[in-house]
Each structure stands twice: as structure tokens, then as C-alpha cells.
Design an enzyme around this catalytic site. Sequence first.
Site, PDB file in Angstrom:
ATOM      1  N   ASP A  85       0.707  -1.201  -0.135  1.00 47.25           N
ATOM      2  CA  ASP A  85      -0.032  -0.043   0.079  1.00 47.25           C
ATOM      3  C   ASP A  85       0.739   1.268  -0.150  1.00 47.25           C
ATOM      4  O   ASP A  85       0.314   2.380  -0.503  1.00 47.25           O
ATOM      5  CB  ASP A  85      -0.933   0.029   1.181  1.00 47.25           C
ATOM      6  CG  ASP A  85      -1.946  -0.628   1.042  1.00 47.25           C
ATOM      7  OD1 ASP A  85      -3.082  -0.305  -0.183  1.00 47.25           O
ATOM      8  OD2 ASP A  85      -2.436  -1.790   1.352  1.00 47.25           O
TER       9      ASP A  85
ATOM     10  N   TYR B 159      -1.476  -3.218   8.147  1.00 49.09           N
ATOM     11  CA  TYR B 159      -0.561  -4.356   7.900  1.00 49.09           C
ATOM     12  C   TYR B 159       0.556  -4.129   9.080  1.00 49.09           C
ATOM     13  O   TYR B 159       1.296  -5.270   9.243  1.00 49.09           O
ATOM     14  CB  TYR B 159       0.011  -4.206   6.607  1.00 49.09           C
ATOM     15  CG  TYR B 159      -0.995  -4.483   5.573  1.00 49.09           C
ATOM     16  CD1 TYR B 159      -1.853  -5.630   5.788  1.00 49.09           C
ATOM     17  CD2 TYR B 159      -1.416  -3.684   4.458  1.00 49.09           C
ATOM     18  CE1 TYR B 159      -2.875  -5.806   4.950  1.00 49.09           C
ATOM     19  CE2 TYR B 159      -2.407  -4.089   3.564  1.00 49.09           C
ATOM     20  CZ  TYR B 159      -3.203  -5.076   3.915  1.00 49.09           C
ATOM     21  OH  TYR B 159      -4.109  -5.159   2.981  1.00 49.09           O
TER      22      TYR B 159
ATOM     23  N   GLU C 171      -3.887  -2.949  -7.545  1.00 50.13           N
ATOM     24  CA  GLU C 171      -5.119  -2.953  -6.612  1.00 50.13           C
ATOM     25  C   GLU C 171      -6.018  -4.205  -6.976  1.00 50.13           C
ATOM     26  O   GLU C 171      -6.577  -4.690  -6.285  1.00 50.13           O
ATOM     27  CB  GLU C 171      -5.794  -1.843  -6.325  1.00 50.13           C
ATOM     28  CG  GLU C 171      -5.031  -0.641  -5.731  1.00 50.13           C
ATOM     29  CD  GLU C 171      -5.489   0.814  -5.466  1.00 50.13           C
ATOM     30  OE1 GLU C 171      -5.700   1.067  -4.454  1.00 50.13           O
ATOM     31  OE2 GLU C 171      -6.230   1.370  -6.629  1.00 50.13           O
TER      32      GLU C 171
ATOM     33  N   HIS D  80     -11.421   2.267  -4.568  1.00 50.71           N
ATOM     34  CA  HIS D  80     -10.307   2.833  -5.473  1.00 50.71           C
ATOM     35  C   HIS D  80     -10.489   2.360  -6.777  1.00 50.71           C
ATOM     36  O   HIS D  80     -10.200   3.291  -7.574  1.00 50.71           O
ATOM     37  CB  HIS D  80      -9.029   2.575  -4.725  1.00 50.71           C
ATOM     38  CG  HIS D  80      -8.962   2.580  -3.231  1.00 50.71           C
ATOM     39  ND1 HIS D  80      -7.804   2.328  -2.339  1.00 50.71           N
ATOM     40  CD2 HIS D  80      -9.773   3.613  -2.497  1.00 50.71           C
ATOM     41  CE1 HIS D  80      -8.035   2.909  -1.217  1.00 50.71           C
ATOM     42  NE2 HIS D  80      -8.998   3.557  -1.276  1.00 50.71           N
TER      43      HIS D  80
END
Length: 332
Positions: free
Chosen positions: A68, A106, A174, A211
Site C-alpha cells: 500500500d 498491516y 489494486e 479505489h
Amino acid sequence: MLLSPGMDLTLRPMKYPLFYEMYKDAIKNTWTVEEVDFTTDVGDLRDKLSDAEKHLIKRLVAFFATGDSIVSNNLVLNLYKHINSPEARMYLSRQLYEEALHVQFYLTLLDSYLPNDEERKAAFAAIENIPSIRRKGEFCFRWIDSINELHSLKTREDRQKFLLNLVCFAACIEGLFFFAAFAYVYFLRSKGLLHGLASGTNWVFRDESCHMNFAFSVIDQVRREEPDLFDDGLRRDITRMVDEAVECEMAFAQDVLGFGIAGLSEKDMRSYLEYVADQRLVTLGIAPVYMSKNPFGFMELQDVQELTNFFERRVAAYQVGVTGEVSFNEDF
């Protein structure tokens, strides 16, 4: 037009209200890392996972450690600079917050799963030291770098380069790399393992889907404004890019499944990746290439209330519910 050079600051009259509505919906979809309970996960890691499953998890969290952050860098360096719409930049600002939230999720995951400092350092260094993760990183960085020198999109070639960058991050990173990671998580949950990871992944999954929806909406708007950009050459470039992404992710699959996990084969993972890749191509107005089917029933049956019906129901499981129907025409 949406990719015209400059920095439009005028919100009234609003030229792209769809992006503003996406921003408002994103605000309603708020969650926090503190809501995720990893308590049972620690016991699963210690007592229930096989050595092969532990290897899968270590590789997965190593990918998550920087995935990310890479998306955030491209958002700041490229997308925000070139999408000339104040409404769109409001959404991108919210997306940047969500990417930071995912990084926090994360980070917390790594701290919970890898209490040893050396193991954590190794996870964060995986993008340099683990070949299958390094290959995905190089794929990402190549597309970030491809438009780093573009200060404005003055020519047709500049705009096509930008569109390829946007497609790469929406459809490949993504939309494919992370969707593959979600499949591993939901496979383990289908076996009753790592409920904390799966619970947090539900929320990350929703964010990533939004997104993608935003990026594909930007692409659709550009197609309406400048249809000549979407020529045979661009379509060929997109198809080649998606195929390369599938092969990158297959190299990762061969790594994470290298010790053999019952119920999760390399063949099925390729079919799943090809299935998802075709979904992305169709969304971009390109004919499907692979014609593969989804082999993972657990992706359709897993967590019916929270996941399977996400695209057809109101989202009420966030802190603030979304009003109105949520639909992205998205498939697993």
C-alpha cells in the site's frame, strides 16, 4: 477536460459531481485498525497452521508490508498532479488517508504475527530480498517511473502514458495483486483460521474496490472526452500489461504454495488470476483474453453478510452506514 494541464480550483459549478459523491461515500465508510481483534489469530499461528500455511502467511505479510505504500507514492507523485478536477482531488485525498490506514493495519498485523524483531525487519526488506516480491515491486516501480518526468500532460502521447499508469495501479496492482492476496486470506478463513486477518481484510477489500471504481470512472470520463486516446495501440499495451501482471502474481503463487497446501493449487490460482484479469479487461472495454472461470467457491460463499452481497446491499457494518445502494458491477 479532465486531463488538461493545470490545477482547476473551482467547485461551483461542479463539473464532475460523480467524483464528489464518491468522496462523500468514502467518508461514510470509516473504520479503524483498533476494531480488528487479532487475539485468536496468534493462537492459530502457534497451534493450528501447518508449516506450509505459515510459509504462505509470512510471504503474504511481507508483500503487505510495502504494497500500500507503493500505491500511496504513485497517488501523490502522479495521480493527484494530473487529474484536473477539484472533486477528484478530494477523493484522492481521502484515498491517501485510506492507504495510510491500510499501512497501519498491516503494520499492526506484522507486530502481532511476527513478534521477533529480526523477522519483522526481514518482512520489510522482502521487496529487495525475496525474488517473487521483488518482481512485483519492479513491475510497480517501472510504471511509477514511466511518468515521473511528466510535469503536465501536453500531448496525446503524454495522456496515453498517464492512462497506462492509472490502469496499472487500478487493474493490476489494486485489482489483481491485492485481489490475489485476499483470496489467500479467505481460503484460510474458509478453514476456520485467522479470523482477525479476514475481518480487517473485509474492510480493506471494500476500500480497494472503491479505489478501483474511482480509477475506472476517471478512465471512462477521459474516454468520453478524448475517445481518440483509446486506440488499438493503447489496448494492446493494456493487454500486455495485464498479462505481465498475471505472470508476476503467478511467480508469487508458486513461491507461497511451494510447500503444498491442500485445497489450494497453482493451477487453480492461475485460473483465478486469469478470471480476475478478464474482469478488469472487460471493465476497460477490452475483450477478455483468458476465458477462465473462478475455481474458488469460497470467494463467493465466504462471509455472506459481510462480503458476498457487498456489491448489492447497503453497507451498514462500518462506523457510519452508507445511504443508498452500493454497486460496482464487480466480480470476484
